[in-house]
Scaffold this motif. Structure first.
Motif, PDB file in Angstrom:
ATOM      1  N   ILE A 237       0.832  -1.200   0.000  1.00 19.58           N
ATOM      2  CA  ILE A 237       0.000   0.000   0.000  1.00 19.58           C
ATOM      3  C   ILE A 237       0.866   1.250   0.000  1.00 19.58           C
ATOM      4  O   ILE A 237       1.855   1.349   0.740  1.00 19.58           O
ATOM      5  CB  ILE A 237      -0.943   0.004   1.221  1.00 19.58           C
ATOM      6  CG1 ILE A 237      -1.960  -1.152   1.110  1.00 19.58           C
ATOM      7  CG2 ILE A 237      -1.671   1.336   1.346  1.00 19.58           C
ATOM      8  CD1 ILE A 237      -2.845  -1.295   2.322  1.00 19.58           C
ATOM      9  N   SER A 238       0.496   2.209  -0.834  1.00 19.59           N
ATOM     10  CA  SER A 238       1.105   3.536  -0.816  1.00 19.59           C
ATOM     11  C   SER A 238       0.042   4.550  -0.418  1.00 19.59           C
ATOM     12  O   SER A 238      -1.141   4.354  -0.720  1.00 19.59           O
ATOM     13  CB  SER A 238       1.669   3.902  -2.197  1.00 19.59           C
ATOM     14  OG  SER A 238       2.702   3.022  -2.582  1.00 19.59           O
TER      15      SER A 238
ATOM     16  N   THR B  75       4.051   8.212   0.879  1.00 19.63           N
ATOM     17  CA  THR B  75       4.597   7.454   2.002  1.00 19.63           C
ATOM     18  C   THR B  75       3.974   6.068   2.002  1.00 19.63           C
ATOM     19  O   THR B  75       3.108   5.763   1.165  1.00 19.63           O
ATOM     20  CB  THR B  75       4.359   8.184   3.337  1.00 19.63           C
ATOM     21  OG1 THR B  75       5.086   7.525   4.382  1.00 19.63           O
ATOM     22  CG2 THR B  75       2.876   8.196   3.702  1.00 19.63           C
ATOM     23  N   GLN B  76       4.400   5.222   2.939  1.00 22.75           N
ATOM     24  CA  GLN B  76       3.863   3.871   3.079  1.00 22.75           C
ATOM     25  C   GLN B  76       3.584   3.592   4.550  1.00 22.75           C
ATOM     26  O   GLN B  76       4.261   4.137   5.433  1.00 22.75           O
ATOM     27  CB  GLN B  76       4.844   2.832   2.533  1.00 22.75           C
ATOM     28  CG  GLN B  76       4.964   2.825   1.014  1.00 22.75           C
ATOM     29  CD  GLN B  76       5.924   1.750   0.537  1.00 22.75           C
ATOM     30  OE1 GLN B  76       7.125   1.823   0.786  1.00 22.75           O
ATOM     31  NE2 GLN B  76       5.390   0.758  -0.162  1.00 22.75           N
ATOM     32  N   PRO B  77       2.587   2.748   4.838  1.00 21.05           N
ATOM     33  CA  PRO B  77       2.276   2.447   6.237  1.00 21.05           C
ATOM     34  C   PRO B  77       3.255   1.451   6.835  1.00 21.05           C
ATOM     35  O   PRO B  77       3.918   0.691   6.121  1.00 21.05           O
ATOM     36  CB  PRO B  77       0.867   1.852   6.151  1.00 21.05           C
ATOM     37  CG  PRO B  77       0.815   1.227   4.795  1.00 21.05           C
ATOM     38  CD  PRO B  77       1.644   2.110   3.910  1.00 21.05           C
ATOM     39  N   SER B  78       3.317   1.459   8.151  1.00 21.20           N
ATOM     40  CA  SER B  78       4.112   0.466   8.872  1.00 21.20           C
ATOM     41  C   SER B  78       3.369  -0.862   8.879  1.00 21.20           C
ATOM     42  O   SER B  78       2.250  -0.971   8.367  1.00 21.20           O
ATOM     43  CB  SER B  78       4.347   0.940  10.309  1.00 21.20           C
ATOM     44  OG  SER B  78       3.118   0.904  11.035  1.00 21.20           O
ATOM     45  N   ASP B  79       3.970  -1.877   9.493  1.00 22.78           N
ATOM     46  CA  ASP B  79       3.308  -3.182   9.563  1.00 22.78           C
ATOM     47  C   ASP B  79       2.103  -3.162  10.500  1.00 22.78           C
ATOM     48  O   ASP B  79       1.356  -4.132  10.573  1.00 22.78           O
ATOM     49  CB  ASP B  79       4.288  -4.281   9.983  1.00 22.78           C
ATOM     50  CG  ASP B  79       4.974  -3.992  11.311  1.00 22.78           C
ATOM     51  OD1 ASP B  79       4.667  -2.946  11.936  1.00 22.78           O
ATOM     52  OD2 ASP B  79       5.819  -4.789  11.732  1.00 22.78           O
TER      53      ASP B  79
ATOM     54  N   ALA C   8      -5.219   6.225  -0.202  1.00 22.80           N
ATOM     55  CA  ALA C   8      -4.291   5.099  -0.244  1.00 22.80           C
ATOM     56  C   ALA C   8      -4.646   4.194  -1.410  1.00 22.80           C
ATOM     57  O   ALA C   8      -5.802   4.128  -1.837  1.00 22.80           O
ATOM     58  CB  ALA C   8      -4.356   4.316   1.069  1.00 22.80           C
ATOM     59  N   LEU C   9      -3.644   3.502  -1.936  1.00 26.43           N
ATOM     60  CA  LEU C   9      -3.927   2.536  -2.992  1.00 26.43           C
ATOM     61  C   LEU C   9      -2.821   1.506  -3.085  1.00 26.43           C
ATOM     62  O   LEU C   9      -1.698   1.723  -2.615  1.00 26.43           O
ATOM     63  CB  LEU C   9      -4.112   3.231  -4.342  1.00 26.43           C
ATOM     64  CG  LEU C   9      -2.870   3.623  -5.152  1.00 26.43           C
ATOM     65  CD1 LEU C   9      -3.265   3.867  -6.605  1.00 26.43           C
ATOM     66  CD2 LEU C   9      -2.253   4.872  -4.575  1.00 26.43           C
TER      67      LEU C   9
END
Length: 579
Positions: free
Chosen positions: A159-160, A185-189, A208-209
Motif C-alpha cells: 500500500i502507498s 509514504t507507506q504504512p508500517s506493519d 491510499a492505494l
C-alpha cells in the motif's frame, strides 16, 4: 566513498557489460541497510544547489531494478532519471532538471527496495532537504484500516499513501489518474503512516492505494484503494488521527451475455462474462421472444446453478416449451448486475437462440435436505438456515409445506427470503428459547414446480428434523460507545460489526438514528475484531467513496485490539471513534 571509474563511465542504456551479483549462497532475506551518513545531500541539509546529484550507499548489495522502482522524488521532476552504479552497493542519481528555488524535497525509497537476494526494506527511507534556508516541518499522520464485511485485506507492504497539495489549485480539477502526488509514504506493519515536510496552513487531499503498475497514479479497475472522510487542513504543525479504510479492488467492467445452451425444452442456460449478483437474478429481469411472431415466452423463474464453480451461469425456466428449429431472442435488463454493482447494458446484450436438437424430458426438483441431522444439538437460538432445490419451485408451495414446532407442538412463525429461484433463507423473527427442543416438518408432496409445470412426480414424503437449541448463558456480551460528533451523526446512523479473527462468525448491528451506545448479546466464545461506520443507507452498507469520481468515505473506525469473549462475561468499553 568508493569510486569505480568504469562504473561511472556507464549509465542506463549504455553498452557496457552488466556486472553480475555473486552466484550461489544460501537464502538471505537480510533487509537493505542504507548508510545514512553517506547520503548526499545530507539529511535535513539546507541551501542545496539546484543542480545537485543524489548519492546512496548500502551495507548490502542491492537489486538495481528494485531501486529504480522504489525511488520517488517529490515534488516530481519531469524527464528521465539516470543511475550510475558503483558495484551493487553504491549509486549516483542524476536528475533530468534543476530543482526549484526555496523548495523542500523528499526522496523516498519505498519497501519495493530489495537486496540481490530478495530481502525487502522493512520501512520507507526518506531523505529530506531544501534548496532554500527553511525545511517544511508539518506532519500529517494516520492509520490504514482493513476493509469491512470480510473483504480480503491488502498486504500493508503493497500500500502507498498519496498526498496532494490543494493550495493554489482548483481541487475539482485534480485528476489522480493522471497527476502524480506531491507527497508519498507507506504504512508500517501496524498500518500507521505519516507525511513529513508538509506545509502548515495548506490543505491536502489524501488517499491510499495498491499501485499495481508502480506508476504513481490511480488506475481505475486495477488498483484497490482507500478514501478518507474528507480533505484535511494542516492548521498547526501537526495533524493526527486520519483514518483511511481500504476498499476491495474496483471492477468497472460491465457484465455481458456470452452464450447459451438448452438443457431441455423448458430450461435455458445463459452464461455471462462474469459472476452475477444473486439478488438481480430474477425472472422479470429476462425476456424471451419468438423472432418471427415476436410473441413473448413467459419466464417463470431464474437461478444460479453453481455459484462457486460457475458464477456466470444462470438457468432460466420457461412457462411453455421451446419449439425445435424456431429462432428466439433473449435479453437481460439493466437490473442485472455483478458483485461490484456494474449493470448489464440492456440495449446491447442479447442472444439469438435456435434449438435444433433438444430433449423434452426432465427430472423433478430435488430437495437438498434439512440443514442439519435429526436430533442435532447446540443450534443457536437465532435460527437462520438456507434451504435449496436442484430446480425452480413454486415459492408459495414450499412455504406452505415447511413448518416449525416447539416441544409443545405449537407452531413457530417462520420468515422467508428467497435468494433466487432455488434458494431461500428461513429464519425466525425473534430468538428461540434456550435449551429447548424444536422440530422442522416438511411435506415434500406440497411442493410444485413454478407455473404448475409437471417436471415429474414428487414422492410424498414427510421429513422431520429435530434440534436442541444452545444455552444463552454460554454466550458473552460485547458493549461500548461510538464516539462521533453530533454534526456527523445527523447525516446517518451507526453500524457495528463484530467478526471472529478466524473469519467463521460475524454479526452486524444497526443502531437507531442518533444512538451511540451498543450492546451485542449472545456472542459465542471466541476472539473477535470490532468495526463501526456511519451510513445513510437502510441496508447498513459501508460507503467507502472513490477516487474517480471523487467521493469521500463516510466516517469509520476499528477497535484497536482484538477482544476475547467468554461465556457469561460482558466485555465493556469496546469504544470506537469514527473519523
Amino acid at each position: 566513498m568508493k569510486y569505480y571509474l568504469f562504473a561511472f563511465a556507464c549509465v542506463l542504456a549504455s553498452g557496457c557489460a552488466a556486472i553480475q551479483p555473486p552466484p550461489g549462497g544460501k537464502e538471505d532475506k537480510t533487509p537493505p541497510l542504507i548508510d545514512s551518513g553517506a547520503v548526499v545531500p545530507a539529511i535535513s541539509a539546507l541551501n542545496i544547489p539546484r543542480n545537485t546529484k543524489l548519492h546512496f550507499e548500502f551495507k548490502h548489495n542491492i537489486d538495481r531494478q528494485s531501486f529504480m522502482s522504489a525511488i520517488s522524488i517529490t515534488p516530481y521532476i519531469n524527464g528521465v532519471v539516470k543511475y550510475n552504479w558503483s558495484g551493487y552497493d553504491e549509486v549516483d542519481v542524476k536528475l533530468p532538471d534543476t530543482l526549484r528555488k526555496n523548495t523542500t524535497y523528499i526522496v523516498t525509497l519505498s519497501k519495493d527496495l530489495k537486496t540481490i537476494r530478495g530481502g525487502p526494506l522493512t520501512a520507507p527511507f526518506q531523505l529530506i532537504f531544501s534548496t532554500g534556508s527553511v525545511i517544511d516541518t508539518g506532519v500529517i499522520s494516520g492509520t490504514i484500516l482493513p476493509p469491512v464485511a470480510g473483504a480480503a485485506v491488502p498486504d500493508l507492504k503493497n500500500i502507498s499513501v498519496f498526498g496532494y497539495d490543494l493550495s493554489g489549485i482548483n481541487p475539482d480539477t485534480l485528476e489522480v489518474d493522471k497527476v502524480r502526488p506531491d507527497y508519498l509514504t507507506q504504512p508500517s506493519d501496524k498500518g500507521a503512516f505519516d507525511f513529513k515536510a508538509m506545509k502548515p496552513g495548506h490543505r491536502y487531499r489524501l488517499f491510499a492505494l495498491v499501485d499495481e503498475f508502480r506508476n504513481k497514479v490511480y488506475d481505475p479497475g486495477i488498483d484497490s484503494y482507500g478514501m478518507p472522510s474528507g480533505d484535511v487542513s494542516l492548521d498547526s504543525n501537526s495533524l493526527s488521527g486520519i483514518r483511511i479504510r481500504m476498499m476491495p479492488k474496483a471492477d468497472t467492467a460491465k457484465p455481458q451475455l456470452q452464450d447459451w445452451e438448452m438443457q431441455d425444452v423448458y430450461h435455458l442456460r445463459v452464461r455471462f462474462s462474469k459472476g452475477i449478483d444473486s439478488a438481480s437474478v430474477r425472472a422479470e429481469n429476462f425476456s424471451l421472444h419468438d423472432s418471427i411472431s415476436t410473441k413473448q415466452v413467459t419466464i417463470l423463474s431464474a437461478y444460479r446453478e453453481n455459484i462457486e464453480r460457475k458464477p456466470g451461469a444462470v438457468m432460466v425456466v420457461l412457462a411453455s416449451p421451446i419449439i425445435k428449429n424456431a429462432t428466439y431472442e433473449i435479453r437481460g435488463s439493466s437490473a442485472i448486475k455483478d458483485a461490484f454493482g456494474n449493470h448489464l447494458d440492456s440495449n446491447l446484450d442479447r442472444l439469438w437462440i435456435k434449438a435444433v436438437d433438444i430433449r423434452d424430458t426432465f427430472p423433478p426438483p430435488k430437495f437438498s435436505g434439512m440443514p442439519y441431522a435429526d436430533s442435532a444439538r447446540g443450534i443457536v437460538p437465532e435460527l437462520d438456515n438456507q434451504f435449496s432445490f436442484s430446480d425452480a419451485v413454486d415459492t408459495a408451495s414450499f412455504q406452505a409445506g415447511l413448518e416449525l414446532f416447539d416441544s409443545s407442538a405449537h407452531p413457530v412463525p417462520l420468515l422467508f427470503k428467497w435468494l433466487d429461484g432455488i434458494r431461500v433463507r428461513v429464519f425466525v423473527a425473534k430468538p428461540l428459547l434456550p435449551r429447548a427442543w424444536y422440530k422442522f416438518v416438511f411435506k415434500t408432496a406440497s411442493v410444485r414446480s413454478p407455473g404448475g409445470i409437471k417436471f415429474g412426480s414428487t414422492k410424498d414424503t414427510t421429513l422431520i428434523g429435530r434440534f436442541l437449541t444452545d444455552i444463552k448463558t454460554e454466550y458473552g456480551i460485547v458493549s461500548g460507545t461510538i464516539q462521533i460528533s453530533d454534526s456527523l451523526l445527523a447525516k446517518g446512523h451507526i453500524v457495528v460489526r463484530i467478526a471472529s479473527t478466524a473469519g467463521d462468525w460475524s454479526r452486524i448491528l444497526q443502531l437507531a438514528p442518533g444512538k451511540r451506545d451498543y450492546s451485542l448479546a449472545e456472542v459465542p466464545k471466541n476472539r473477535y475484531r470490532v468495526q463501526a461506520w456511519l451510513t445513510d443507507r437502510a441496508d447498513g452498507t459501508y460507503e467507502g467513496g472513490s477516487p474517480i469520481p471523487l467521493k469521500f468515505a463516510l466516517p469509520s473506525g476499528d477497535y484497536p485490539d482484538d477482544i476475547d469473549v467468554r461465556p457469561k462475561w460482558t466485555v465493556e468499553h469496546v469504544d470506537i471513534t469514527l473519523q
